[in-house]
Design a protein around this motif. Structure first.
Motif, PDB file in Angstrom:
ATOM      1  N   ILE A  70      20.621   0.357  -9.101  1.00  0.00           N
ATOM      2  CA  ILE A  70      19.266   0.592  -9.603  1.00  0.00           C
ATOM      3  C   ILE A  70      18.231   0.064  -8.608  1.00  0.00           C
ATOM      4  CG2 ILE A  70      17.615  -0.058 -11.383  1.00  0.00           C
ATOM      5  CD1 ILE A  70      19.579   2.015 -12.341  1.00  0.00           C
ATOM      6  N   ALA A  71      18.488  -1.111  -8.043  1.00  0.00           N
ATOM      7  CA  ALA A  71      17.552  -1.695  -7.074  1.00  0.00           C
ATOM      8  C   ALA A  71      17.422  -0.816  -5.839  1.00  0.00           C
ATOM      9  CB  ALA A  71      18.011  -3.097  -6.677  1.00  0.00           C
ATOM     10  N   THR A  72      18.528  -0.262  -5.379  1.00  0.00           N
ATOM     11  CA  THR A  72      18.508   0.618  -4.209  1.00  0.00           C
ATOM     12  C   THR A  72      17.710   1.881  -4.495  1.00  0.00           C
ATOM     13  OG1 THR A  72      20.657  -0.203  -3.462  1.00  0.00           O
ATOM     14  CG2 THR A  72      19.935   1.930  -2.612  1.00  0.00           C
ATOM     15  N   GLU A  73      17.914   2.451  -5.681  1.00  0.00           N
ATOM     16  CA  GLU A  73      17.181   3.662  -6.054  1.00  0.00           C
ATOM     17  C   GLU A  73      15.698   3.372  -6.219  1.00  0.00           C
ATOM     18  OE1 GLU A  73      16.490   7.681  -7.106  1.00  0.00           O
ATOM     19  OE2 GLU A  73      18.058   6.616  -5.997  1.00  0.00           O
ATOM     20  N   SER A  74      15.374   2.221  -6.768  1.00  0.00           N
ATOM     21  CA  SER A  74      13.973   1.844  -6.939  1.00  0.00           C
ATOM     22  C   SER A  74      13.273   1.708  -5.594  1.00  0.00           C
ATOM     23  CB  SER A  74      13.889   0.521  -7.703  1.00  0.00           C
ATOM     24  OG  SER A  74      12.544   0.119  -7.870  1.00  0.00           O
ATOM     25  N   ALA A  75      13.957   1.087  -4.632  1.00  0.00           N
ATOM     26  CA  ALA A  75      13.381   0.946  -3.293  1.00  0.00           C
ATOM     27  C   ALA A  75      13.184   2.303  -2.633  1.00  0.00           C
ATOM     28  CB  ALA A  75      14.283   0.057  -2.435  1.00  0.00           C
ATOM     29  N   ARG A  76      14.134   3.202  -2.845  1.00  0.00           N
ATOM     30  CA  ARG A  76      14.009   4.549  -2.283  1.00  0.00           C
ATOM     31  C   ARG A  76      12.805   5.271  -2.871  1.00  0.00           C
ATOM     32  NH1 ARG A  76      14.756   9.661  -3.213  1.00  0.00           N
ATOM     33  NH2 ARG A  76      15.319   9.304  -5.391  1.00  0.00           N
ATOM     34  N   LEU A  77      12.605   5.099  -4.176  1.00  0.00           N
ATOM     35  CA  LEU A  77      11.470   5.747  -4.837  1.00  0.00           C
ATOM     36  C   LEU A  77      10.138   5.177  -4.352  1.00  0.00           C
ATOM     37  CD1 LEU A  77      12.702   6.168  -8.511  1.00  0.00           C
ATOM     38  CD2 LEU A  77      12.337   7.957  -6.815  1.00  0.00           C
ATOM     39  N   ASP A  78      10.111   3.873  -4.065  1.00  0.00           N
ATOM     40  CA  ASP A  78       8.882   3.276  -3.538  1.00  0.00           C
ATOM     41  C   ASP A  78       8.477   3.965  -2.237  1.00  0.00           C
ATOM     42  OD1 ASP A  78       8.589   1.472  -5.576  1.00  0.00           O
ATOM     43  OD2 ASP A  78       9.573  -0.186  -4.524  1.00  0.00           O
ATOM     44  N   ILE A  79       9.443   4.191  -1.380  1.00  0.00           N
ATOM     45  CA  ILE A  79       9.171   4.871  -0.104  1.00  0.00           C
ATOM     46  C   ILE A  79       8.718   6.295  -0.351  1.00  0.00           C
ATOM     47  CG2 ILE A  79      10.224   5.683   2.033  1.00  0.00           C
ATOM     48  CD1 ILE A  79      12.102   3.251   1.880  1.00  0.00           C
ATOM     49  N   GLU A  80       9.384   6.965  -1.278  1.00  0.00           N
ATOM     50  CA  GLU A  80       9.027   8.358  -1.582  1.00  0.00           C
ATOM     51  C   GLU A  80       7.633   8.454  -2.168  1.00  0.00           C
ATOM     52  OE1 GLU A  80      10.656  11.997  -4.427  1.00  0.00           O
ATOM     53  OE2 GLU A  80      12.052  10.439  -3.732  1.00  0.00           O
ATOM     54  N   PHE A  81       7.291   7.534  -3.070  1.00  0.00           N
ATOM     55  CA  PHE A  81       5.956   7.555  -3.675  1.00  0.00           C
ATOM     56  C   PHE A  81       4.869   7.317  -2.629  1.00  0.00           C
ATOM     57  CE2 PHE A  81       7.770   6.426  -8.059  1.00  0.00           C
ATOM     58  CZ  PHE A  81       7.648   7.742  -8.486  1.00  0.00           C
ATOM     59  N   LYS A  82       5.119   6.390  -1.698  1.00  0.00           N
ATOM     60  CA  LYS A  82       4.145   6.135  -0.637  1.00  0.00           C
ATOM     61  C   LYS A  82       3.942   7.376   0.216  1.00  0.00           C
ATOM     62  CE  LYS A  82       4.822   1.135  -0.162  1.00  0.00           C
ATOM     63  NZ  LYS A  82       5.295   0.037   0.734  1.00  0.00           N
ATOM     64  N   SER A  83       5.031   8.063   0.516  1.00  0.00           N
ATOM     65  CA  SER A  83       4.940   9.286   1.307  1.00  0.00           C
ATOM     66  C   SER A  83       4.147  10.357   0.569  1.00  0.00           C
ATOM     67  CB  SER A  83       6.343   9.793   1.647  1.00  0.00           C
ATOM     68  OG  SER A  83       6.279  11.010   2.368  1.00  0.00           O
ATOM     69  N   LEU A  84       4.418  10.489  -0.720  1.00  0.00           N
ATOM     70  CA  LEU A  84       3.701  11.497  -1.514  1.00  0.00           C
ATOM     71  C   LEU A  84       2.218  11.127  -1.644  1.00  0.00           C
ATOM     72  CD1 LEU A  84       6.308  12.169  -4.345  1.00  0.00           C
ATOM     73  CD2 LEU A  84       5.655  13.727  -2.496  1.00  0.00           C
ATOM     74  N   ALA A  85       1.927   9.837  -1.831  1.00  0.00           N
ATOM     75  CA  ALA A  85       0.531   9.400  -1.945  1.00  0.00           C
ATOM     76  C   ALA A  85      -0.220   9.679  -0.650  1.00  0.00           C
ATOM     77  CB  ALA A  85       0.470   7.914  -2.299  1.00  0.00           C
ATOM     78  N   TRP A  86       0.448   9.452   0.481  1.00  0.00           N
ATOM     79  CA  TRP A  86      -0.172   9.713   1.785  1.00  0.00           C
ATOM     80  C   TRP A  86      -0.465  11.205   1.947  1.00  0.00           C
ATOM     81  CZ3 TRP A  86      -1.711   6.263   5.474  1.00  0.00           C
ATOM     82  CH2 TRP A  86      -2.086   6.804   6.712  1.00  0.00           C
ATOM     83  N   ARG A  87       0.492  12.039   1.585  1.00  0.00           N
ATOM     84  CA  ARG A  87       0.303  13.490   1.689  1.00  0.00           C
ATOM     85  C   ARG A  87      -0.818  13.962   0.776  1.00  0.00           C
ATOM     86  NH1 ARG A  87       5.740  16.245   0.341  1.00  0.00           N
ATOM     87  NH2 ARG A  87       4.375  18.065   0.467  1.00  0.00           N
ATOM     88  N   ARG A  88      -0.870  13.416  -0.444  1.00  0.00           N
ATOM     89  CA  ARG A  88      -1.915  13.801  -1.382  1.00  0.00           C
ATOM     90  C   ARG A  88      -3.290  13.438  -0.838  1.00  0.00           C
ATOM     91  NH1 ARG A  88      -1.735  10.673  -6.896  1.00  0.00           N
ATOM     92  NH2 ARG A  88      -2.317   9.030  -5.429  1.00  0.00           N
ATOM     93  N   ALA A  89      -3.420  12.218  -0.305  1.00  0.00           N
ATOM     94  CA  ALA A  89      -4.704  11.793   0.251  1.00  0.00           C
ATOM     95  C   ALA A  89      -5.090  12.651   1.449  1.00  0.00           C
ATOM     96  CB  ALA A  89      -4.634  10.321   0.649  1.00  0.00           C
ATOM     97  N   SER A  90      -4.112  13.018   2.271  1.00  0.00           N
ATOM     98  CA  SER A  90      -4.395  13.856   3.435  1.00  0.00           C
ATOM     99  C   SER A  90      -4.891  15.233   3.006  1.00  0.00           C
ATOM    100  CB  SER A  90      -3.133  13.999   4.293  1.00  0.00           C
ATOM    101  OG  SER A  90      -2.719  12.754   4.810  1.00  0.00           O
TER     102      SER A  90
END
Length: 324
Positions: A87-107
Motif C-alpha cells: 500500500i505504501a509503495t502504491e501511495s508513493a506512486r500515486l503521489d508522483i502521478e498526481f504531481k505530474s497530472l497537476a503540472w499538466r493541468r496547470a500548463s
C-alpha cells in the motif's frame, strides 16, 4: 498450501466464482498464473479448498480495487511483502502521478489563459518543461556546474536553500515561472555569466576554490539579515570579509587595485541573472536567497571603489590586518 492450511471442503470453480463474485475465466487465469492453487477431481475438473481459495481471492480482489498492480499483489500473496508495504509503495506512486497530472493541468490552463499573441511563445516554453521534477533536476545540475569542483556534500544545503522545489499543485503563474527558470538555465551563455558573478574576475588564479566557497558562504549568511531589513549596501566588515576571501584565494591582499579587479567584466547586472532570482521569489516568498545577497555585496563593492576614487590617492595595497 499444506494439509494444515486446507479445509476439508472442496468447491468447484463455479461455486468459487459465485462466492467471490469473480468471473470463472478470471479465476482460471489466476490458476494458470500460479496465483491460486487447485487440484483435479476424478473427472478432471478444478477443485479448490473453499476457505483458503475464497480468502485469497477476496484479498486479491480488494487490493485490485485499490489499484494495486498484479505483480505487487502476487508479492503479497506469496509473502514477499506485507500489505502495508504494498500500500505504501502504491501511495508513493500515486503521489508522483498526481504531481505530474497537476503540472499538466496547470500548463494547459496557462496556455488557455494566454492572449493570442502570447500563446505560441507560452506553448513552446511549457512544452520544453513538461515535468516539474525534471526541471528541478536541471536547476540542481546547473548550480552544481557553477559551483564545481566543490564536493556535492558541501553544496547540498546551498542547493536546498536556493533552488525552489516544484509546487505540488502549481498555479498558472507558478508553472510559467518554473518553466522560465528551466529556459534560463538552458541558455548556454548564462552559465558563464553566473560563474563570473560567483567566482569574480581572474577565477583561473583561485588556489583554494573550496576555501573561497566556504568563506563567501559565511559572508552571504551575514548579509541575509541586512537584505531582509532593507539596509542599503555599504562598506563595512561584510564587504571587507568578501574581498579578503577572494584575495586570499588568489594569494593577493585587499587593496584598491584588487577591489577594482573584482569589478572587471562584472556580470552582476546581467538581466538574466536578475530575472532568475526574481522568478525564485515567487516560490520562496520572504526567504532571502544568494541572488539578493550577491547583489548587495556587488553594490557595496562598486560604492566603495567610487568613494576611494573621490578621495586622496591611496597606497598600492592595504595590509590585510590593518585597521579600517
Amino acid at each position: 498450501m499444506t494439509d494444515d492450511t486446507q479445509s476439508d471442503v472442496l468447491v468447484s470453480i463455479g461455486e468459487l466464482a459465485r462466492s467471490t463474485g469473480l468471473a470463472v475465466r478470471t479465476i482460471r487465469f489466476y490458476c494458470d498464473e500460479g496465483i491460486l492453487e487447485s487440484q483435479r477431481s476424478a473427472g478432471g475438473h478444478r477443485m479448490f479448498d473453499a476457505d483458503t481459495a475464497t480468502e485469497r481471492l477476496l484479498l486479491l480482489r480488494r487490493l485490485r480495487a485499490l489499484g494495486l498492480g498484479l505483480s505487487s499483489i502476487i508479492d503479497v500473496l506469496h509473502g514477499e511483502r506485507s500489505i502495508a508495504e504494498a500500500i505504501a509503495t502504491e501511495s508513493a506512486r500515486l503521489d508522483i502521478e498526481f504531481k505530474s497530472l497537476a503540472w499538466r493541468r496547470a500548463s494547459l490552463r496557462a496556455i488557455e489563459a494566454a492572449t493570442p499573441t502570447q500563446r505560441a511563445e507560452r506553448l513552446a516554453l511549457l512544452a520544453a518543461a513538461q515535468d516539474g521534477g525534471v526541471v528541478h533536476d536541471c536547476l540542481v545540475q546547473f548550480w552544481r556546474r557553477i559551483l564545481a569542483p566543490i564536493p556535492r556534500t558541501d553544496i547540498d544545503m546551498w542547493v536546498y536553500w536556493n533552488v525552489p522545489e516544484p509546487p505540488a499543485d502549481p498555479s498558472i503563474d507558478e508553472v510559467v515561472a518554473y518553466a522560465e527558470l528551466a529556459a534560463l538555465v538552458a541558455d548556454p551563455d548564462i552559465n558563464g555569466a553566473v560563474r563570473q558573478q560567483y567566482w569574480r574576475n581572474q577565477s583561473e588564479l583561485i588556489r583554494d576554490r573550496r576555501g573561497l566557497y566556504i568563506d563567501v558562504d559565511d559572508v552571504l549568511r551575514d548579509v541575509v539579515p541586512l537584505v531582509s531589513q532593507g539596509v542599503r549596501p555599504h562598506a563595512g566588515s561584510e564587504l571587507d570579509r568578501f574581498v579578503n576571501a577572494h584575495a586570499r584565494a588568489r594569494g593577493e591582499r585587499d587593496s584598491q587595485r584588487f577591489r577594482e579587479q573584482l569589478l572587471i567584466d562584472a556580470t552582476d547586472s546581467d538581466y538574466r541573472i536578475h530575472r532568475y532570482w526574481a522568478l525564485t521569489e515567487q516560490f520562496f516568498g520572504t526567504r532571502v536567497t544568494v541572488g539578493p545577497t550577491h547583489d548587495w555585496l556587488y553594490n557595496a563593492l562598486a560604492h566603495s571603489t567610487n568613494l576611494a576614487d573621490a578621495q586622496a590617492p591611496q597606497p598600492a595595497f592595504t595590509p590585510m590586518n590593518s585597521p579600517r
